[in-house]
Design a protein around this motif. Structure first.
Motif, PDB file in Angstrom:
ATOM      1  N   UNK A 266       0.836  -1.198   0.000  1.00  0.00           N
ATOM      2  CA  UNK A 266       0.000   0.000   0.000  1.00  0.00           C
ATOM      3  C   UNK A 266       0.874   1.253   0.000  1.00  0.00           C
ATOM      4  N   UNK A 267       1.922   1.248   0.835  1.00  0.00           N
ATOM      5  CA  UNK A 267       2.797   2.416   0.904  1.00  0.00           C
ATOM      6  C   UNK A 267       3.510   2.651  -0.425  1.00  0.00           C
ATOM      7  N   UNK A 268       3.997   1.567  -1.033  1.00  0.00           N
ATOM      8  CA  UNK A 268       4.713   1.695  -2.301  1.00  0.00           C
ATOM      9  C   UNK A 268       3.793   2.247  -3.385  1.00  0.00           C
ATOM     10  N   UNK A 269       2.595   1.674  -3.492  1.00  0.00           N
ATOM     11  CA  UNK A 269       1.643   2.133  -4.506  1.00  0.00           C
ATOM     12  C   UNK A 269       1.238   3.582  -4.230  1.00  0.00           C
ATOM     13  N   UNK A 270       1.029   3.909  -2.955  1.00  0.00           N
ATOM     14  CA  UNK A 270       0.628   5.274  -2.603  1.00  0.00           C
ATOM     15  C   UNK A 270       1.707   6.287  -3.003  1.00  0.00           C
ATOM     16  N   UNK A 271       2.952   5.964  -2.735  1.00  0.00           N
ATOM     17  CA  UNK A 271       4.042   6.879  -3.110  1.00  0.00           C
ATOM     18  C   UNK A 271       4.121   7.021  -4.630  1.00  0.00           C
ATOM     19  N   UNK A 272       3.899   5.941  -5.352  1.00  0.00           N
ATOM     20  CA  UNK A 272       3.893   6.028  -6.821  1.00  0.00           C
ATOM     21  C   UNK A 272       2.784   6.949  -7.306  1.00  0.00           C
ATOM     22  N   UNK A 273       1.574   6.794  -6.739  1.00  0.00           N
ATOM     23  CA  UNK A 273       0.461   7.655  -7.130  1.00  0.00           C
ATOM     24  C   UNK A 273       0.756   9.119  -6.809  1.00  0.00           C
ATOM     25  N   UNK A 274       1.314   9.363  -5.636  1.00  0.00           N
ATOM     26  CA  UNK A 274       1.631  10.742  -5.252  1.00  0.00           C
ATOM     27  C   UNK A 274       2.700  11.338  -6.169  1.00  0.00           C
ATOM     28  N   UNK A 275       3.643  10.496  -6.591  1.00  0.00           N
ATOM     29  CA  UNK A 275       4.678  10.969  -7.520  1.00  0.00           C
ATOM     30  C   UNK A 275       4.068  11.379  -8.856  1.00  0.00           C
ATOM     31  N   UNK A 276       3.110  10.576  -9.345  1.00  0.00           N
ATOM     32  CA  UNK A 276       2.423  10.915 -10.598  1.00  0.00           C
ATOM     33  C   UNK A 276       1.652  12.223 -10.445  1.00  0.00           C
ATOM     34  N   UNK A 277       0.983  12.387  -9.299  1.00  0.00           N
ATOM     35  CA  UNK A 277       0.229  13.619  -9.062  1.00  0.00           C
ATOM     36  C   UNK A 277       1.136  14.843  -9.094  1.00  0.00           C
ATOM     37  N   UNK A 278       2.253  14.764  -8.387  1.00  0.00           N
ATOM     38  CA  UNK A 278       3.148  15.913  -8.351  1.00  0.00           C
ATOM     39  C   UNK A 278       3.812  16.136  -9.712  1.00  0.00           C
ATOM     40  N   UNK A 279       4.015  15.072 -10.464  1.00  0.00           N
ATOM     41  CA  UNK A 279       4.521  15.240 -11.821  1.00  0.00           C
ATOM     42  C   UNK A 279       3.551  16.029 -12.679  1.00  0.00           C
ATOM     43  N   UNK A 280       2.250  15.761 -12.506  1.00  0.00           N
ATOM     44  CA  UNK A 280       1.243  16.519 -13.268  1.00  0.00           C
ATOM     45  C   UNK A 280       1.195  17.975 -12.818  1.00  0.00           C
ATOM     46  N   UNK A 281       1.415  18.199 -11.494  1.00  0.00           N
ATOM     47  CA  UNK A 281       1.456  19.588 -11.020  1.00  0.00           C
ATOM     48  C   UNK A 281       2.585  20.354 -11.710  1.00  0.00           C
ATOM     49  N   UNK A 282       3.763  19.710 -11.776  1.00  0.00           N
ATOM     50  CA  UNK A 282       4.904  20.363 -12.414  1.00  0.00           C
ATOM     51  C   UNK A 282       4.709  20.550 -13.906  1.00  0.00           C
ATOM     52  N   UNK A 283       3.949  19.626 -14.521  1.00  0.00           N
ATOM     53  CA  UNK A 283       3.761  19.686 -15.970  1.00  0.00           C
ATOM     54  C   UNK A 283       2.961  20.921 -16.394  1.00  0.00           C
ATOM     55  N   UNK A 284       1.963  21.302 -15.589  1.00  0.00           N
ATOM     56  CA  UNK A 284       1.075  22.386 -15.990  1.00  0.00           C
ATOM     57  C   UNK A 284       1.202  23.636 -15.123  1.00  0.00           C
ATOM     58  N   UNK A 285       2.146  23.658 -14.197  1.00  0.00           N
ATOM     59  CA  UNK A 285       2.278  24.835 -13.334  1.00  0.00           C
ATOM     60  C   UNK A 285       3.219  25.857 -13.946  1.00  0.00           C
ATOM     61  N   UNK A 286       3.005  27.134 -13.657  1.00  0.00           N
ATOM     62  CA  UNK A 286       3.943  28.164 -14.117  1.00  0.00           C
ATOM     63  C   UNK A 286       5.317  27.934 -13.474  1.00  0.00           C
ATOM     64  N   UNK A 287       6.345  28.188 -14.209  1.00  0.00           N
ATOM     65  CA  UNK A 287       7.703  27.970 -13.688  1.00  0.00           C
ATOM     66  C   UNK A 287       8.215  29.262 -13.056  1.00  0.00           C
ATOM     67  N   UNK A 288       7.847  29.456 -11.792  1.00  0.00           N
ATOM     68  CA  UNK A 288       8.367  30.598 -11.040  1.00  0.00           C
ATOM     69  C   UNK A 288       8.640  30.163  -9.607  1.00  0.00           C
ATOM     70  N   UNK A 289       9.371  30.992  -8.889  1.00  0.00           N
ATOM     71  CA  UNK A 289       9.809  30.629  -7.553  1.00  0.00           C
ATOM     72  C   UNK A 289       8.677  30.413  -6.574  1.00  0.00           C
ATOM     73  N   UNK A 290       7.627  31.225  -6.670  1.00  0.00           N
ATOM     74  CA  UNK A 290       6.513  31.102  -5.722  1.00  0.00           C
ATOM     75  C   UNK A 290       5.814  29.760  -5.857  1.00  0.00           C
TER      76      UNK A 290
END
Length: 254
Positions: A184-208
């Motif tokens: 469960x922990x391994x799968x959860x970390x994988x899912x969270x990694x995918x989520x944060x990858x999507x955040x980085x994919x569509x977020x503005x690239x600035x310091x804030x």
């Protein structure tokens, strides 16, 4: 894996996924980042976010249940220890050695599980923790009651000592086992990694934005850290209270 290792691994995966998403944002053609593409990715990530929330809730419930079980078992065992001591005191001076063994057994348990509280209790440092409860039970069996009251006290003391021994082995088994399924922990970390990858994919690239997402990854990793701490009640930052055993020690000899 201990709590700190899980925290570092989870944070590294999530923040690494975030940085990877930001890199892909700069490399992918524009049509991959169109509004329609963003909407579809958001729908997919919504499914992963829902599943992650469900798994996180299961992990919290499992860890909290394990912590509460150990705490309740320790409280019940401490009450039985007090009862056993009072019955041996009522039996007579023949049980003085058994009561001393019981006292040393409790102090040695405090020494092993709560070493930071050594200054609060008087511990015989040369005492080697062993089968004190089994020794007490053997000595109780060797007693020769002189009247009906002593026979009743001996029988009841043997029963309570057996219950304490059973509880001790149960507690030892729970101390050494994790209630959290590692898949469960391994799968959860994988899912969270995918989520944060999507955040980085569509977020503005600035310091804030980067700083806020950094804090978000840190917070989620900290939540996993606290869950694993809660699942290990005999060590770490979140430990079961030693109060019940201290209360038992306080009434010894009265």
């Amino acid at each position: 894996m201990n709590s700190l290792t899980l925290f570092l691994v989870a944070f590294a995966c999530m923040f690494g996924g975030l940085l990877l998403g930001m890199v892909l944002n700069a490399l992918l053609p524009d049509h991959h980042l169109s509004d329609d593409s963003k909407d579809m990715v958001k729908l997919a990530i919504g499914v992963i976010a829902t599943l992650s929330a469900l798994v996180l809730g299961l992990l919290i419930a499992s860890a909290k249940g394990n912590f509460d079980t150990v705490t309740n078992e320790l409280q019940h065992t401490s009450a039985k220890i007090i009862l056993l001591d009072r019955m041996m005191a009522q039996y007579g001076p023949e049980t003085r050695e058994c009561r001393d063994l019981l006292h040393r057994g409790i102090t040695s348990a405090l020494q092993r599980i709560w070493p930071e509280e050594l200054h609060e209790i008087a511990i015989t440092m040369t005492h080697q923790p062993g089968n004190d409860l089994e020794t007490i039970q053997n000595k109780l069996q060797q007693l020769s009651p002189q009247n009906e009251a002593q026979r009743g006290l001996k029988s009841r003391a043997l029963q309570v000592s057996a219950e304490i021994i059973d509880a001790r082995w149960l507690l030892l088994g729970q101390f050494g086992q994790s209630s959290l399924p590692w898949p469960f922990l391994v799968v959860l970390i994988c899912w969270l990694t995918i989520m944060f990858g999507s955040f980085g994919l569509f977020s503005p690239r600035n310091g804030t934005v980067t700083f806020v997402l950094f804090l978000c990854a840190l917070s989620v990793a900290a939540a996993l850290f606290l869950i694993l701490e809660l699942d290990q009640p005999n060590r770490g930052l979140i430990k079961i209270s030693s109060g019940p055993l201290h209360n038992a020690l306080a009434v010894f000899g009265q």
